[in-house]
Each structure stands twice: as structure tokens, then as C-alpha cells.
Enzyme design. Structure first.
Site, short mmCIF file in Angstrom:
data_model
loop_
_atom_site.label_atom_id
_atom_site.label_comp_id
_atom_site.label_asym_id
_atom_site.label_seq_id
_atom_site.Cartn_x
_atom_site.Cartn_y
_atom_site.Cartn_z
N ARG A 1 33.93 9.79 -17.73
CA ARG A 1 33.59 8.60 -16.93
C ARG A 1 34.34 8.67 -15.61
NH1 ARG A 1 30.48 5.03 -19.61
NH2 ARG A 1 30.61 4.94 -21.88
N GLY B 1 23.77 7.32 -16.98
CA GLY B 1 23.36 5.91 -16.99
C GLY B 1 23.52 5.26 -15.62
N ASN B 2 23.79 3.97 -15.64
CA ASN B 2 23.82 3.22 -14.38
C ASN B 2 24.89 3.70 -13.40
OD1 ASN B 2 21.67 1.35 -14.52
ND2 ASN B 2 22.77 0.21 -16.10
N THR C 1 20.93 6.80 -21.83
CA THR C 1 21.87 5.85 -22.39
C THR C 1 21.32 5.22 -23.67
OG1 THR C 1 22.98 3.69 -22.17
CG2 THR C 1 21.09 4.03 -20.76
N ASP D 1 21.99 2.36 -24.37
CA ASP D 1 21.84 0.93 -24.04
C ASP D 1 20.46 0.58 -23.49
OD1 ASP D 1 24.46 0.76 -24.75
OD2 ASP D 1 25.25 0.55 -22.73
N ARG E 1 27.27 -12.60 -49.41
CA ARG E 1 28.13 -12.73 -48.23
C ARG E 1 27.34 -12.82 -46.93
NH1 ARG E 1 32.39 -7.85 -49.49
NH2 ARG E 1 33.70 -9.02 -50.91
N ARG F 1 32.18 -10.86 -43.78
CA ARG F 1 32.81 -9.58 -43.43
C ARG F 1 32.16 -9.04 -42.17
NH1 ARG F 1 35.74 -10.85 -47.12
NH2 ARG F 1 36.31 -9.61 -48.96
O1 F6P Z 1 27.11 3.43 -22.23
C1 F6P Z 1 26.97 3.59 -23.57
C2 F6P Z 1 28.07 2.89 -24.34
O2 F6P Z 1 28.07 3.40 -25.66
C3 F6P Z 1 28.00 1.37 -24.37
O3 F6P Z 1 27.09 0.86 -25.29
C4 F6P Z 1 29.42 1.01 -24.68
O4 F6P Z 1 29.69 -0.27 -24.21
C5 F6P Z 1 30.21 2.07 -23.96
O5 F6P Z 1 29.34 3.18 -23.78
C6 F6P Z 1 31.45 2.53 -24.67
O6 F6P Z 1 32.13 3.42 -23.84
P1 F6P Z 1 33.23 4.47 -24.28
O7 F6P Z 1 32.58 5.56 -25.04
O8 F6P Z 1 33.79 4.95 -23.00
O9 F6P Z 1 34.19 3.71 -25.14
#
Ligand code: F6P
Length: 357
Positions: free
Chosen positions: A76, A113-114, A136, A138, A173, A274
Site C-alpha cells: 500500500r 483499487g481506488n 478489489t 470490495d 444463538r 457470538r
Molecule cells: O481493499 C480490500 C480490503 O480487503 C478492504 O475490504 C479492507 O478494508 C482492507 O482491504 C484491509 O486492508 P489490509 O489488508 O491492508 O489490512
């Protein structure tokens, strides 16, 4: 036609990255010819900043269709920081441009992704020939109906919910499942509908705790012995709507709202509750057949764009057809779940509660 192609994968990994790399490479050899040169840039934009890359040959693209993650590695590099020169004194943007030139690339493919698309657009505005590919779990990239990785993650999310039904019914549950997705609730919505959840909490629809407890109690009154609640990672309550993410986390004392939802349900309903957080499990392993096909189609389309020297764009799926968008038109835009989305309506029609505050 000789062409030097650089490829990088950036941001969170997901199933289908390797299938896309393979699709681009194989189609480029077919469409452009055997004298193309492909360079894999190691570890995302970090590799481009540091000049870490390796030449790849035909065999490197075989046997990777089914492989999870990314053979190139990823990292990242937050867009907010990309133009900031830190203590290390590294000018990240200049380095990327210099390394692109040193590598004598004709174009750069960025799978991400974005955040990745924002940096891709910046590089494109700085004169580099860039083609993006939408990755992604997401599914929140503006201008494309689907991203690769999403379908596989929905399958995994669904299986998680399916399996939790056993304990939920056996023990009478409430099971609360947290599904990834910070800004958009697509993965939660699709997994929850496919898995037959009873309550879905999305970032796009700030929820009321009272309504969550009410929905669970109503199910009990109706004779159901269990409830499944899906909480998107980025979901928040109506009271938290005006807060920034950091403020919410500080006030909650935990990153996501899930532990608070569990506590509230148990206290208000008296039903044993849970939680389960599959986390990165949702991003792991081999891509689904759908994602392999989509990744291959995206890759082939990207190879055609390279052949046509059509740059400054990102591949997309629109009206179920593979096409492209200009990077400048989509970079920085969000794709949240619309409140009146057909699947939201369908979910409501079968009694799934969103518990909007
Ligand atoms: O962008 C994909 C994603 O898995 C998101 O759904 C999540 O919020 C984020 O990446 C988690 O990021 P990392 O792998 O850096 O913890």
C-alpha cells in the site's frame, strides 16, 4: 512491433490478480507479437519508486491462473502520501517517472483499487502511458459494474455465513459476522443475501442499535431459534454518522462496530451472541471460475488497448460488456451501494432488515 510493458499490482491482494496478469501477457504475445518485453514491477508502486523489477518470459505466465494473491507482490502506497516528500527525502512521483523512463517502458499496467487508480491517473497526467485494471474484493471502483476478486470473496463470505448457521441453530444463538469493506458494503450485501442472513448493517445505511435488537427479538417471537447478523467492516451507527473514522474508533475503543453490536444484542435480547471475523480469509486462495473469466477478459481487453496505444484509461465492465473509462473520469470517485439498489430492495422484500437509524 516491439513494445516494453511494465505491470504492477498495488493495494490489497485479491483472487484474480495472477489470472489478469496472465490474460494481459498471453493476449499481448498473440496480438502484438513475440518480441514484446514484459517487466514485472515488484511490490506495487513501491517497486516503481525503488526501481525493483524483473523481466518476465512466457513460462512465467503459465500455471498462475488458479493461484491466489499476486506473483509480483504488492504494497500500500497511500495516495495522500504519494506527493509528500518524507524524512527519507524520496520524491516518490519523480522516482516513478524516472524509473519508467530508465526501464524504457512503452506503457505501464496498474492492477488495483481506488488508491491505485488515483496514482495511475497522476502518473498519466505526468505523461506516462498508463492502463488500469479494476481489482478489489470490495467492488467499489466507480465506472465498472464488477471488479475482479469480488465474486470469489462473495463465495467465501457466503460459505462463512452458511457454516455459521450450524452453531446458530444448534445453540439457538445470534451469530454476528463481520465482512470486509470499509467504505462500501457490496461484499456484505451480496454475501448476506446469498448466505441467508437476517440483518445487514452497511456503511451506506447508518443503523440504529434499537432496531437491530428489535429485529432479533421479532425473529424469536416468530419462532426462529437463531439470527445471523452481517456487519460490514465500515458500518457505523446513526449516532456516529457525523464523526470521522478516527473519531469513531477512538470513541468506540475498537476499530469496527462489531463488538459493540454483539454486546448490545446480548444485553437487550438476553440471547447468547457470538461474533466471527473472517478478515483476510475473504481475500485468500484461488479465484472463482467467474473471476478467472472476468480477469481473462479484462486482460485481453488491456492487451488490445496496448496494441492500439490507447492510454490514460482503465478497463471496466458496463452493461455486461468489457470496455474502458478515462482514468481522469473515475479517479477519486466512489461507488457506494445505492440505498435503492435492486438487491437492497430484493433483500427487504424477503424480510432482511437493514435497521436504518
Ligand atoms: O481493499 C480490500 C480490503 O480487503 C478492504 O475490504 C479492507 O478494508 C482492507 O482491504 C484491509 O486492508 P489490509 O489488508 O491492508 O489490512
Amino acid at each position: 512491433m516491439k513494445k516494453r510493458i511494465g505491470i504492477l499490482t498495488s493495494g490489497g491482494d485479491c483472487p484474480g490478480l495472477n489470472a489478469t496478469i496472465r490474460g494481459v501477457a498471453k493476449a499481448s504475445y498473440e496480438l502484438i507479437g513475440n518480441d514484446i518485453e514484459i517487466y514485472g514491477i515488484v511490490g506495487g508502486y513501491t517497486g516503481l519508486i525503488n526501481g525493483e523489477y524483473k523481466e518476465m518470459k512466457k513460462p512465467d505466465f503459465s500455471g498462475i491462473l488458479t493461484q491466489g494473491g499476486t506473483i509480483l507482490g504488492t504494497s500500500r502506497q497511500p495516495f495522500k502520501q504519494i506527493q509528500v516528500i518524507g524524512d527519507d527525502n524520496v520524491d516518490k512521483v519523480s522516482n516513478m517517472i524516472d524509473n519508467y523512463k530508465k526501464m524504457k517502458l512503452d506503457c505501464l499496467l496498474t492492477l488495483g483499487g481506488n488508491g491505485t487508480h488515483k496514482t495511475a491517473n497522476l502518473l498519466s497526467q505526468n505523461g506516462l502511458n498508463v492502463i488500469g485494471l479494476p481489482k478489489t474484493i470490495d467492488n467499489d471502483i466507480y465506472g465498472t459494474e464488477k471488479t475482479f476478486g469480488f465474486h470469489t470473496a462473495v463465495d467465501i463470505g457466503t460459505e462463512v455465513i452458511d457454516r455459521l448457521h450450524s452453531t446458530a441453530t444448534s445453540h439457538s444463538r445470534v451469530m454476528v459476522v463481520e465482512i470486509m469493506g470499509n467504505k462500501a458494503g457490496w461484499l456484505s450485501l451480496y454475501s448476506a443475501v446469498a448466505g441467508g442472513a437476517d440483518v445487514i448493517l452497511l456503511p451506506e445505511m447508518p443503523f440504529s442499535y434499537e432496531k437491530v435488537a428489535k429485529a432479533v427479538l421479532q425473529r424469536k417471537k416468530d419462532g426462529h431459534v437463531f439470527s445471523i447478523v452481517v456487519v460490514a467492516e465500515g458500518a457505523f451507527s446513526k449516532d456516529e454518522e457525523k464523526m470521522k473514522r478516527k473519531e469513531r474508533i477512538a470513541k468506540r475503543g475498537c476499530t469496527t462496530v462489531t463488538p459493540l453490536v454483539v454486546k448490545y444484542i446480548e444485553e437487550k435480547t438476553g440471547i447468547e451472541t457470538r461474533s466471527m471475523v473472517p478478515g483476510h480469509y475473504l481475500r485468500g486462495g484461488t479465484p472463482s471460475a467467474y473471476d478467472r473469466v472476468l480477469a481473462t477478459e479484462f486482460g485481453v481487453y488491456a492487451a488490445q488497448l496496448i496494441k492500439d496505444e490507447h492510454y490514460g484509461v482503465t478497463v471496466a465492465l458496463k452493461n455486461n460488456k468489457i470496455t474502458h473509462n478515462k482514468l481522469e473520469d473515475i479517479a477519486g470517485k466512489a461507488k457506494p451501494v445505492p440505498k435503492n439498489h435492486e438487491l437492497v430492495k430484493a433483500a427487504k422484500s424477503i424480510g432482511i432488515e437493514f435497521c436504518e437509524g
